[in-house]
Design an enzyme around this catalytic site. Structure first.
Site, PDB file in Angstrom:
ATOM      1  N   LYS A  71      63.930  48.012 -41.399  1.00  0.00           N
ATOM      2  CA  LYS A  71      62.991  47.805 -40.288  1.00  0.00           C
ATOM      3  C   LYS A  71      62.420  49.108 -39.740  1.00  0.00           C
ATOM      4  CE  LYS A  71      64.059  43.457 -38.181  1.00  0.00           C
ATOM      5  NZ  LYS A  71      64.432  42.760 -36.971  1.00  0.00           N
ATOM      6  N   ASP A 108      59.625  39.531 -33.787  1.00  0.00           N
ATOM      7  CA  ASP A 108      60.905  39.127 -33.184  1.00  0.00           C
ATOM      8  C   ASP A 108      60.729  38.703 -31.726  1.00  0.00           C
ATOM      9  OD1 ASP A 108      62.061  39.742 -35.584  1.00  0.00           O
ATOM     10  OD2 ASP A 108      62.886  41.663 -34.938  1.00  0.00           O
TER      11      ASP A 108
END
Ligand code: ATR
Length: 283
Positions: A71, A108
């Protein structure tokens, strides 16, 4: 190309990746949407995410999700990163554009809000302060979501104060930093409390947070989903608070990714939720 001529491809890059529930979820949506396509786990060794991302276009992938440890590593790789991913400091979703260039974003926070809104439809950000426990990667997405949703104040509690300070500086917004020892008092008058630490996860110590000061109509949420309901949520539920488990955050970051990859919006159904819950319960 018509829908029938196309084979839809996306995946998740991680290391390890085989525990990921994302393939089960996205392949459910391939069926739900009646598509020819597949979503695959891509076991990409640390340090090799650049080559892997660059291979997406020639292979015909529309994009991918990223999980640990990629990420952060993907940030200097993609050709364009949006403001949200930059501020959160992590890319969770990569989109392959028609010319082969790569666009990185982070869904997210949308997953957290989508789940909260589906589980507690009358929840409203502006209705009161929010308390966020933890200042890691998960916290960044949650704090951004709460600020976006209009929370008048976010009380950020973290064991390591400097990390909370850095988060507040990077994200901006009405963030108040509260020392770890004051976390129980911080609940007074809050409309929402969210655990974003790893405490309460299977194999980790529990989150110690006395709930006496929590208003009866406050909503308690956790981003941990193993177990599906943490002891923190069980304790909140036992006093009559509404609770939101962490699994839905994973489920609800899927539809925004589909919109970017395929221009389609699948839905988080009870059937999907039950299927993923069962796979978690069965280890
Ligand atoms: P993630 O990216 O999944 O959020 P992380 O970046 O490792 O994971 O963050 C974990 C969070 O859990 C942090 O807020 C961490 O607190 P510190 O910043 O002080 O490390 C918190 N955490 C983990 N173990 C903890 C413990 N035993 N007590 C208090 N907080 C803990």
């Amino acid at each position: 190309m018509t829908q029938a001529d196309r084979f839809y491809m996306a995946g998740v890059m991680g290391w390890p990746v085989m525990h990921s529930r994302s393939p089960m979820m996205h392949n459910y949506w391939m069926r739900q949407q009646g598509l020819n396509g597949v979503y695959v786990p891509l076991a990409i060794k640390p340090g090799t995410v650049e080559e892997a991302l660059r291979a997406l276009h020639p292979l015909g992938f529309s994009g991918c999700n990223l999980t640990i440890p990629h990420k952060l590593d993907a940030i200097p790789v993609v050709d364009e990163i949006d403001d949200v991913a930059r501020r959160i400091g992590a890319i969770s979703c990569v989109v392959v554009r028609e010319d082969g260039s790569l666009y990185g974003t982070n869904n997210d926070w949308r997953g957290f809000l989508g789940n909260l809104r589906q589980t507690v439809p009358d929840w409203s950000g502006p209705s009161g302060p929010a308390v966020v426990i933890g200042a890691g990667g998960g916290s960044r997405a949650v704090v951004h979501a709460l600020v976006e949703a209009g929370a008048p104040e976010v009380r950020l509690v973290n064991r390591t104060l400097a990390r909370a300070e850095k988060l507040a500086e990077d994200l901006g917004g009405p963030i108040q930093i509260i020392p770890w020892e004051k976390r129980a008092e911080a609940l007074a008058g809050a409309a929402t409390v969210v655990n974003t630490t790893s405490l309460g996860m299977v194999g980790q110590p529990p989150l110690e947070l006395p709930l006496d000061a929590l208003e009866p109509d406050a909503v308690a949420a956790d981003i941990v989903y193993t177990p599906l309901k943490t002891d923190f949520l069980k304790a909140a539920e036992a006093r009559g608070n509404r609770v939101v488990g962490g699994l839905g955050m994973l489920l609800h970051q899927g539809p925004p990714a589909w919109k970017l990859w395929f221009g389609l919006e699948p839905t988080v159904t009870d059937e999907l939720r039950a299927m993923i819950e069962e796979s978690i319960l069965n280890g």
